[in-house]
Design a protein around this motif. Structure first.
Motif, short mmCIF file in Angstrom:
data_model
loop_
_atom_site.label_atom_id
_atom_site.label_comp_id
_atom_site.label_asym_id
_atom_site.label_seq_id
_atom_site.Cartn_x
_atom_site.Cartn_y
_atom_site.Cartn_z
N SER A 34 -27.23 91.53 41.18
CA SER A 34 -26.76 91.11 39.85
C SER A 34 -26.38 92.31 39.00
N LEU A 35 -27.25 93.31 38.98
CA LEU A 35 -26.97 94.48 38.13
C LEU A 35 -25.85 95.34 38.69
N LEU A 38 -22.63 93.67 37.74
CA LEU A 38 -22.32 94.00 36.35
C LEU A 38 -21.80 95.42 36.25
N ASP A 39 -22.40 96.35 36.98
CA ASP A 39 -21.95 97.75 36.96
C ASP A 39 -20.50 97.85 37.43
N ASN A 42 -18.20 96.43 34.79
CA ASN A 42 -18.05 97.35 33.66
C ASN A 42 -17.15 98.52 34.03
N TYR A 47 -14.16 91.24 35.43
CA TYR A 47 -15.40 90.48 35.45
C TYR A 47 -15.31 89.21 36.30
N LEU A 50 -18.22 89.03 39.00
CA LEU A 50 -19.49 88.73 38.32
C LEU A 50 -19.52 87.25 37.94
N ARG A 51 -18.43 86.75 37.41
CA ARG A 51 -18.35 85.34 37.04
C ARG A 51 -18.48 84.46 38.27
N LEU A 66 -16.75 87.37 29.44
CA LEU A 66 -17.77 88.29 29.96
C LEU A 66 -17.43 89.73 29.58
N PHE A 70 -20.00 92.15 27.44
CA PHE A 70 -20.52 93.42 27.95
C PHE A 70 -19.69 94.62 27.49
N ARG A 74 -19.93 98.67 28.58
CA ARG A 74 -18.75 99.28 29.20
C ARG A 74 -18.27 100.48 28.38
N ILE A 133 -27.84 86.81 32.25
CA ILE A 133 -28.13 88.23 32.44
C ILE A 133 -28.08 88.93 31.09
#
Length: 185
Positions: A34-35, A38-39, A42, A47, A50-51, A66, A70, A74, A133
């Protein structure tokens, strides 16, 4: 008599969360994937992945939305790639909430800042998929007090010294005693 009847029909409080049946490796895979997603989002500004890895309830957010959510992470060029090699410390062990979501929270104790996270996962076709998240940056350790000379030195103009403020964005989940919380097995 009417009050007694109403008391008999009062709603019971929602059931308390119960421990999730997930092993340490499962927790590590969910948190890290998950992280890292996101990384990557970003770093690329894209995104969609991630979505798309999220549960249907997470996918109601567009990729553009998203990106807005974030944007601060970013714009701060936050590098989350360290989560691939550092073991997370959990402040909230995985638990199943009354709504059926699995919730966990903790941090990655990195230097100079720690990465705090709060994650929720929904069951979808026999798999846990990202539902929520939240990530923030916090201080990685206790802060030493100022030396006595600096504390006693008064400003020359008679004004009181301003308190130092952290630019961490706030703590996501207070780590009251992270050393006492065991990692899930």
């Amino acid at each position: 008599m009417l009050a007694a009847a109403a008391a008999c029909h009062a709603e019971a409080p929602p059931p308390a969360p119960k421990p999730a049946q997930i092993d340490r490796n499962g927790v590590l895979m969910l948190v890290r994937s998950s992280l890292l997603a996101l990384d990557h989002a970003n770093k690329t500004g894209n995104y969609t992945v991630l979505r798309d890895i999220g549960a249907p309830g997470f996918q109601i957010n567009s990729a553009a939305r998203l990106g807005e959510i974030f944007a601060k992470l970013r714009n701060d060029n936050l590098d989350l790639s360290g989560v691939a090699v550092i073991d997370p410390q959990l402040n909230l062990l995985p638990q199943i909430e009354a709504n059926g979501l699995m919730h966990m929270a903790g941090f990655f104790p990195s230097v100079p800042n720690q990465v705090n996270f709060d994650l929720a996962f929904a069951p979808v076709n026999g798999q846990w998929r990202l539902f929520g998240i939240s990530v923030s940056i916090g201080q990685s350790g206790p802060t030493a007090p100022e030396p006595p000379a600096a504390q006693k030195q008064a400003p020359t103009n008679g004004a009181r010294p301003a308190a130092a403020k952290s630019s961490s964005g706030g703590k996501l989940v207070p780590a009251e005693k992270p050393a006492d919380v065991p990692a899930p097995k």
